[in-house]
Design an enzyme around this catalytic site. Structure first.
Site, PDB file in Angstrom:
ATOM      1  N   ASP A  13       0.826  -1.219   0.000  1.00  0.00           N
ATOM      2  CA  ASP A  13       0.000   0.000   0.000  1.00  0.00           C
ATOM      3  C   ASP A  13       0.854   1.261   0.000  1.00  0.00           C
ATOM      4  O   ASP A  13       0.442   2.295   0.521  1.00  0.00           O
ATOM      5  CB  ASP A  13      -0.955   0.019   1.202  1.00  0.00           C
ATOM      6  CG  ASP A  13      -1.744  -1.271   1.334  1.00  0.00           C
ATOM      7  OD1 ASP A  13      -2.354  -1.682   0.332  1.00  0.00           O
ATOM      8  OD2 ASP A  13      -1.740  -1.865   2.428  1.00  0.00           O
ATOM      9  N   HIS A  41      -4.477  -1.840  -6.580  1.00  0.00           N
ATOM     10  CA  HIS A  41      -4.064  -0.445  -6.607  1.00  0.00           C
ATOM     11  C   HIS A  41      -4.998   0.324  -7.530  1.00  0.00           C
ATOM     12  O   HIS A  41      -5.656  -0.250  -8.395  1.00  0.00           O
ATOM     13  CB  HIS A  41      -2.606  -0.288  -7.044  1.00  0.00           C
ATOM     14  CG  HIS A  41      -2.252  -1.037  -8.280  1.00  0.00           C
ATOM     15  ND1 HIS A  41      -1.663  -2.276  -8.251  1.00  0.00           N
ATOM     16  CD2 HIS A  41      -2.407  -0.737  -9.585  1.00  0.00           C
ATOM     17  CE1 HIS A  41      -1.467  -2.699  -9.483  1.00  0.00           C
ATOM     18  NE2 HIS A  41      -1.906  -1.786 -10.308  1.00  0.00           N
TER      19      HIS A  41
END
Length: 432
Positions: A13, A41
């Site tokens: 992340d 993502h």
């Protein structure tokens, strides 16, 4: 000119999607080399958001070839669904811009079911890992156990039944032990034959394709998923993923020799986040942690799970610099720190009264470490959208320089918003 490997230097992340998209304009080919559809993502292009979890980022850019390497475990249903979703957004995906390694392992429904059953059982005993329940780990287990069904097997219906029998011998034994109904041979055969026509057009001998393109001078971008601290060997075991996430896997997971990998770019968030269980020495459970989570929109792209937040841990990133051979980093989400009066950076730990400079591998020791911090003055000015050093407050620049010094790697790129153009380029990795 060089090839570039993009890896996360923390627990995932870190903002890899934006950076990979930003770099993909300079690349001819974008390659996924590990993981599955468990790490997502979001790309924002001209105001449109594209959510990806399995397909390489290059697939949304015209003229780029996207490649799913042999190190990836492929859920064919997730693949088809993602292709259809992007097609509905106007993205054209054909064998002309997507190739899948014929020796990539397939994720089956029985993998997802086993993943969920194990997590449920572990939850009851307080030992859960916090997987996404998408079958990633069980699929990798079958790969290592030499019983996996691979993409190429979809094209050989004569030998497929025997391979299905082999994988079911293992899984049905597990299911009997767990008190769950067995899976029938026909169920798996139907599952595989139903997706074959949709998947097989994309298959290719990826190692050979990449070698030919490399020799012709193509620029190749390798896109890692998750982060180095989730690596099965080098991460915070057992709270890790089921694959190698470090840069060396780009070679093994694509079939391209390590001498051709080139620049290793470590994507590094200006603070630290983690999803799920596991140690987190700099975790903040106070109002600052809440501030970082809310301002940074720290919720998983795939699962929607809230991310745990904390101060930047230079000791951990320094470890990732070493295990990946990171050439330079892309520092992301600097703008989230805007407005904080002071900032802390972890430089090492205290363990049982002794100062150490790295996170120990032992789970017990990891739980006992106490972070050692340096404190820096924050800044009130906004860094959102900054595209040059001149746009940054002096204290923000000082923070960046401190990070560089503590991790032992330079900042090559600095990201100041989710928009791809809000990026300060220090060194172009493709020109290094």
């Amino acid at each position: 000119m060089t090839n570039v490997v993009v890896v996360g230097s923390q627990w995932g992340d870190e903002g890899k999607g934006k950076i990979v998209d930003w770099l993909s304009e300079r690349a001819d080919i974008v390659v996924r080399f590990q993981g599955g559809h468990n790490a997502g993502h979001t790309l924002v292009i001209d105001g449109t958001s594209y959510k990806l979890s399995l397909l390489p980022s290059g697939v949304v850019r015209p003229g780029k070839m996207a490649v799913i390497g042999n190190g990836v475990v492929v859920d064919p249903h997730a693949l088809i669904a993602e292709i259809e979703k992007l097609s509905a957004q106007g993205v054209t995906i054909t064998p002309d811009n997507l190739r899948i390694a014929d020796n990539a392992t397939l994720i089956l429904s029985l993998h997802r079911e086993l993943d969920a059953m194990r997590e449920d059982a572990a939850s009851n005993s307080g030992t859960k890992i916090g997987t996404t329940r998408r079958g990633i780990g069980p699929a990798y287990e079958d790969k290592v156990g030499r019983r996996a069904i691979r993409v190429m097997d979809l094209a050989d219906l004569d030998s497929l039944p025997g391979k299905v029998d082999r994988i079911l011998t293992h899984h049905n034994a597990l299911r009997r032990g767990l008190g769950v109904a067995e899976v029938s041979h026909q169920t798996i055969m139907d599952e595989l034959t139903s997706v074959a026509e949709r998947v097989l057009p994309f298959r290719d001998t990826v190692w050979l394709f990449l070698d030919k393109e490399r020799r012709k001078g193509a620029r190749i971008l390798f896109e890692g998923a998750q982060g180095s601290l989730l690596d099965i060997d080098h991460g915070t075991y057992p709270f890790v993923t089921s694959s190698n996430t470090v840069a060396g896997q780009a070679a093994a997971g694509s079939g391209m020799g390590p001498g051709s990998l080139g620049y290793i770019l470590g994507i590094t968030k200006a603070y630290t986040t983690r999803v799920g269980e596991g140690p987190f020495p700099t975790e903040l459970t106070d109002e600052i942690g809440q501030f970082l989570g809310e301002k940074g929109h720290e919720f998983g792209t795939v699962t929607g799970r809230k991310r745990r937040c904390g101060w930047f841990d230079a000791a951990l990133v320094r470890q990732s610099v070493a295990t990946n051979g990171i050439t330079g980093i892309a520092l992301t989400k600097l703008d989230v720190l805007d407005g904080l009066e002071e900032l802390k950076i972890c430089v090492g730990y205290m363990l049982d009264g002794e100062q150490i400079d790295h996170l120990p591998a032992s789970q017990g020791a990891q739980a006992r470490v106490e972070p050692i911090y340096v404190t820096l003055e924050g800044w009130k000015e906004s860094t959102v959208g900054a595209r040059s050093w001149a746009d940054l407050p002096a204290q923000a620049i000082k923070y960046v320089r401190q990070v560089e010094e503590l991790i032992g790697a330079p900042v090559a790129l600095l990201s100041t918003s989710p928009e791809r153009d809000d990026t300060i380029l220090v060194t172009d990795p493709f020109e290094d």
